[in-house]
Enzyme design. Structure first.
Site, PDB file in Angstrom:
ATOM      1  N   HIS A  11     -13.431  -1.070  15.374  1.00  0.00           N
ATOM      2  CA  HIS A  11     -13.307   0.324  14.930  1.00  0.00           C
ATOM      3  C   HIS A  11     -13.587   1.273  16.105  1.00  0.00           C
ATOM      4  O   HIS A  11     -14.530   1.042  16.873  1.00  0.00           O
ATOM      5  CB  HIS A  11     -14.290   0.595  13.784  1.00  0.00           C
ATOM      6  CG  HIS A  11     -14.074   1.931  13.168  1.00  0.00           C
ATOM      7  ND1 HIS A  11     -14.627   3.084  13.673  1.00  0.00           N
ATOM      8  CD2 HIS A  11     -13.329   2.309  12.097  1.00  0.00           C
ATOM      9  CE1 HIS A  11     -14.232   4.114  12.930  1.00  0.00           C
ATOM     10  NE2 HIS A  11     -13.448   3.667  11.970  1.00  0.00           N
ATOM     11  N   HIS A  43      -8.103   3.213  -3.595  1.00  0.00           N
ATOM     12  CA  HIS A  43      -8.956   3.415  -2.427  1.00  0.00           C
ATOM     13  C   HIS A  43      -9.931   4.540  -2.762  1.00  0.00           C
ATOM     14  O   HIS A  43      -9.597   5.470  -3.498  1.00  0.00           O
ATOM     15  CB  HIS A  43      -8.129   3.855  -1.211  1.00  0.00           C
ATOM     16  CG  HIS A  43      -7.182   2.820  -0.694  1.00  0.00           C
ATOM     17  ND1 HIS A  43      -6.783   2.777   0.629  1.00  0.00           N
ATOM     18  CD2 HIS A  43      -6.538   1.798  -1.309  1.00  0.00           C
ATOM     19  CE1 HIS A  43      -5.940   1.766   0.802  1.00  0.00           C
ATOM     20  NE2 HIS A  43      -5.771   1.155  -0.363  1.00  0.00           N
ATOM     21  N   GLY A  76     -13.932   6.433   5.389  1.00  0.00           N
ATOM     22  CA  GLY A  76     -13.144   7.639   5.630  1.00  0.00           C
ATOM     23  C   GLY A  76     -13.528   8.215   6.976  1.00  0.00           C
ATOM     24  O   GLY A  76     -14.418   7.701   7.667  1.00  0.00           O
ATOM     25  N   GLU A 101       0.838  -1.208   0.000  1.00  0.00           N
ATOM     26  CA  GLU A 101       0.000   0.000   0.000  1.00  0.00           C
ATOM     27  C   GLU A 101       0.872   1.257   0.000  1.00  0.00           C
ATOM     28  O   GLU A 101       1.865   1.335   0.717  1.00  0.00           O
ATOM     29  CB  GLU A 101      -0.899  -0.007   1.247  1.00  0.00           C
ATOM     30  CG  GLU A 101      -1.821   1.198   1.307  1.00  0.00           C
ATOM     31  CD  GLU A 101      -2.871   1.067   2.398  1.00  0.00           C
ATOM     32  OE1 GLU A 101      -3.551   0.024   2.470  1.00  0.00           O
ATOM     33  OE2 GLU A 101      -3.007   2.027   3.180  1.00  0.00           O
ATOM     34  N   GLN A 131       5.646   7.791  14.959  1.00  0.00           N
ATOM     35  CA  GLN A 131       4.625   7.832  13.910  1.00  0.00           C
ATOM     36  C   GLN A 131       3.637   6.666  14.079  1.00  0.00           C
ATOM     37  O   GLN A 131       2.426   6.845  13.978  1.00  0.00           O
ATOM     38  CB  GLN A 131       5.348   7.739  12.562  1.00  0.00           C
ATOM     39  CG  GLN A 131       4.472   7.905  11.354  1.00  0.00           C
ATOM     40  CD  GLN A 131       5.303   7.683  10.086  1.00  0.00           C
ATOM     41  OE1 GLN A 131       6.252   6.901  10.084  1.00  0.00           O
ATOM     42  NE2 GLN A 131       4.938   8.374   9.020  1.00  0.00           N
ATOM     43  N   LYS A 191     -21.342  -5.645   5.464  1.00  0.00           N
ATOM     44  CA  LYS A 191     -20.535  -4.959   4.442  1.00  0.00           C
ATOM     45  C   LYS A 191     -19.847  -5.993   3.549  1.00  0.00           C
ATOM     46  O   LYS A 191     -19.862  -5.893   2.329  1.00  0.00           O
ATOM     47  CB  LYS A 191     -19.521  -4.069   5.185  1.00  0.00           C
ATOM     48  CG  LYS A 191     -18.696  -3.169   4.346  1.00  0.00           C
ATOM     49  CD  LYS A 191     -17.995  -2.087   5.183  1.00  0.00           C
ATOM     50  CE  LYS A 191     -16.820  -2.590   6.008  1.00  0.00           C
ATOM     51  NZ  LYS A 191     -15.963  -1.480   6.510  1.00  0.00           N
TER      52      LYS A 191
HETATM   53  P1  FAD Z   1     -17.314   2.093   7.762  1.00  0.00           P
HETATM   54  O1  FAD Z   1     -17.476   0.714   7.269  1.00  0.00           O
HETATM   55  O2  FAD Z   1     -18.203   3.147   7.218  1.00  0.00           O
HETATM   56  O3  FAD Z   1     -17.418   2.036   9.364  1.00  0.00           O
HETATM   57  C1  FAD Z   1     -17.110   3.180  10.175  1.00  0.00           C
HETATM   58  C2  FAD Z   1     -17.834   3.047  11.517  1.00  0.00           C
HETATM   59  O4  FAD Z   1     -19.227   3.156  11.278  1.00  0.00           O
HETATM   60  C3  FAD Z   1     -17.618   1.686  12.192  1.00  0.00           C
HETATM   61  O5  FAD Z   1     -17.651   1.905  13.580  1.00  0.00           O
HETATM   62  C4  FAD Z   1     -18.839   0.898  11.746  1.00  0.00           C
HETATM   63  O6  FAD Z   1     -19.176  -0.124  12.668  1.00  0.00           O
HETATM   64  C5  FAD Z   1     -19.904   1.988  11.723  1.00  0.00           C
HETATM   65  N1  FAD Z   1     -20.961   1.692  10.744  1.00  0.00           N
HETATM   66  C6  FAD Z   1     -20.813   1.141   9.511  1.00  0.00           C
HETATM   67  N2  FAD Z   1     -22.014   1.035   8.900  1.00  0.00           N
HETATM   68  C7  FAD Z   1     -22.934   1.522   9.773  1.00  0.00           C
HETATM   69  C8  FAD Z   1     -24.351   1.674   9.745  1.00  0.00           C
HETATM   70  N3  FAD Z   1     -25.061   1.298   8.681  1.00  0.00           N
HETATM   71  N4  FAD Z   1     -24.977   2.214  10.840  1.00  0.00           N
HETATM   72  C9  FAD Z   1     -24.270   2.598  11.931  1.00  0.00           C
HETATM   73  N5  FAD Z   1     -22.901   2.472  12.032  1.00  0.00           N
HETATM   74  C10 FAD Z   1     -22.255   1.949  10.952  1.00  0.00           C
HETATM   75  N6  FAD Z   1      -8.873   6.236   5.292  1.00  0.00           N
HETATM   76  C11 FAD Z   1      -8.758   7.186   4.334  1.00  0.00           C
HETATM   77  O7  FAD Z   1      -9.165   8.346   4.555  1.00  0.00           O
HETATM   78  N7  FAD Z   1      -8.196   6.890   3.106  1.00  0.00           N
HETATM   79  C12 FAD Z   1      -7.757   5.652   2.788  1.00  0.00           C
HETATM   80  O8  FAD Z   1      -7.290   5.422   1.681  1.00  0.00           O
HETATM   81  C13 FAD Z   1      -7.864   4.627   3.785  1.00  0.00           C
HETATM   82  N8  FAD Z   1      -7.436   3.369   3.528  1.00  0.00           N
HETATM   83  C14 FAD Z   1      -7.625   2.395   4.464  1.00  0.00           C
HETATM   84  C15 FAD Z   1      -7.229   1.085   4.162  1.00  0.00           C
HETATM   85  C16 FAD Z   1      -7.419   0.055   5.085  1.00  0.00           C
HETATM   86  C17 FAD Z   1      -7.007  -1.345   4.715  1.00  0.00           C
HETATM   87  C18 FAD Z   1      -8.007   0.348   6.355  1.00  0.00           C
HETATM   88  C19 FAD Z   1      -8.203  -0.739   7.358  1.00  0.00           C
HETATM   89  C20 FAD Z   1      -8.379   1.647   6.672  1.00  0.00           C
HETATM   90  C21 FAD Z   1      -8.209   2.689   5.740  1.00  0.00           C
HETATM   91  N9  FAD Z   1      -8.589   3.993   6.005  1.00  0.00           N
HETATM   92  C22 FAD Z   1      -8.449   4.971   5.037  1.00  0.00           C
HETATM   93  C23 FAD Z   1      -9.157   4.354   7.304  1.00  0.00           C
HETATM   94  C24 FAD Z   1     -10.676   4.315   7.289  1.00  0.00           C
HETATM   95  O9  FAD Z   1     -11.234   5.224   6.385  1.00  0.00           O
HETATM   96  C25 FAD Z   1     -11.139   4.665   8.692  1.00  0.00           C
HETATM   97  O10 FAD Z   1     -10.786   3.638   9.600  1.00  0.00           O
HETATM   98  C26 FAD Z   1     -12.586   4.988   8.833  1.00  0.00           C
HETATM   99  O11 FAD Z   1     -12.817   5.544  10.129  1.00  0.00           O
HETATM  100  C27 FAD Z   1     -13.498   3.772   8.737  1.00  0.00           C
HETATM  101  O12 FAD Z   1     -13.505   3.252   7.478  1.00  0.00           O
HETATM  102  P2  FAD Z   1     -14.437   1.989   7.158  1.00  0.00           P
HETATM  103  O13 FAD Z   1     -14.365   1.798   5.713  1.00  0.00           O
HETATM  104  O14 FAD Z   1     -14.156   0.860   8.067  1.00  0.00           O
HETATM  105  O15 FAD Z   1     -15.867   2.662   7.549  1.00  0.00           O
END
Ligand code: FAD
Length: 292
Positions: free
Chosen positions: A148, A77, A108, A17, A210, A164
């Site tokens: 999370h 991403h 995000g 990555e 970091q 998801k």
């Molecule tokens: P989601 O799946 O939307 O979940 C976020 C929170 O909301 C979780 O607590 C989940 O339980 C909750 N949730 C989900 N769906 C619902 C629902 N329907 N109702 C109520 N609650 C809900 N960040 C960046 O900005 N750019 C990147 O390129 C990036 N790359 C990443 C790559 C990897 C492999 C990982 C693990 C993380 C990355 N992140 C990145 C960080 C990520 O965006 C953050 O961790 C963000 O806070 C959560 O992303 P998610 O896709 O898990 O979110």
């Protein structure tokens, strides 16, 4: 080029990555890093996306460059917060037109400053899945082994992750330092009827401060034994040696436990990733300019 879902169906994947650099110099350095990693024949590489679209053109430029100029399969991403459906449709159209087949769909994080808030048609990663699926991409999603930070509890985190994943092809995890977190995540998903591949994300520590900051943001714990190992170590070369040692041991354990591959967070440097590859017997290649 290939779909990551097809690669995973065929066997283990090993991926790297990167993040989109901000300056021309850093861009050049990333070019060197990718050139140094390409001989290892990674299954794919992914490029992060700034929340709210802040790196929209830079992410696109790197993904397209990898597609055009290297033999490596790229994955873009895409975070949903701060985007309208029309913007996402445009981004996906551009990727399709260039033959990009893989997208990591992410929630995000909301901006720290409410003044930076932009109108959004999406709130969660799951909201994005329908639009990406309709555009026929191979889709990955994020998983958080240690739960999370915004999830109210573990069961809710797993239930929403399972929902998801039912609409995606695979997951990639946030980094963690003890295999038991990954094993428990996979077991909990299996109990919910999910058997999609979950790729463990591996972060070799190259800079202790970091990584501590990133860990506190992402909900990952730095175990006491690792804090002790790094305690009082100021020499950056020694920090990297410990980081590579720890990441190699964790990777070997995860593969032994049956993980479907490894996803290495490179922080845009090649040396640690090349050393881990060599330690795991996955191949070796010498290099220079890509640094730690
Ligand atoms: P989601 O799946 O939307 O979940 C976020 C929170 O909301 C979780 O607590 C989940 O339980 C909750 N949730 C989900 N769906 C619902 C629902 N329907 N109702 C109520 N609650 C809900 N960040 C960046 O900005 N750019 C990147 O390129 C990036 N790359 C990443 C790559 C990897 C492999 C990982 C693990 C993380 C990355 N992140 C990145 C960080 C990520 O965006 C953050 O961790 C963000 O806070 C959560 O992303 P998610 O896709 O898990 O979110």
């Amino acid at each position: 080029m290939a779909r990551v879902s097809d690669l995973l169906a065929a066997g283990r994947t090993y991926s790297f990555e990167f993040f989109p650099p901000k300056t021309d110099g850093a861009q050049l350095s990333l070019g060197h890093t990718i050139a140094e990693l390409e001989p290892l024949a990674p299954s794919f590489v992914s490029v992060t996306y700034g929340a709210g679209g802040s790196t929209r053109s830079r992410t696109h430029a790197i993904v397209s460059w990898v597609r055009r100029e290297t033999s490596i399969t790229p994955m873009a991403h895409l975070t949903c917060q701060g985007h309208t459906r029309a913007e996402v449709a445009e981004i996906l159209d551009d990727y399709r037109a260039e033959g990009i087949e893989n997208v990591l769909a992410l929630g995000g994080d909301p901006p720290d400053d409410p003044g930076d808030h932009r109108p959004s048609d999406y709130r969660y990663a799951s909201d994005l899945l329908e639009d990406i699926g309709a555009a026929d991409f191979s889709i990955g999603v994020a998983a958080h082994p240690e739960v999370h930070p915004r999830s109210p509890d573990r069961a809710t985190d797993r239930r929403l992750l399972a929902a998801k994943l039912s609409r995606a092809d695979f997951a990639i995890t946030q980094f963690f330092f003890e295999a038991e977190h990954y094993v428990r995540l996979v077991e909990e998903l299996a109990a919910l009827g999910v058997d999609k591949p979950v790729l463990p994300g591996i972060m070799p520590i190259t800079n202790a401060t970091q990584v501590a900051r990133m860990a506190s943001l992402s909900g990952a714990a730095i175990p006491g034994w690792l804090v002790d190992r790094l305690d009082g170590v100021d020499d950056p070369v020694e920090v990297r040696r410990i980081g590579v040692d720890v990441a190699s041991a964790l990777s070997a354990e995860l593969l032994e436990l049956g993980a479907p591959g490894l996803h290495l967070y490179t922080l845009n440097r090649s040396t640690a990733s090349r050393e881990i590859y060599a330690n795991l017997g996955l191949g070796s290649v010498s290099g220079g300019a890509g640094g730690a």
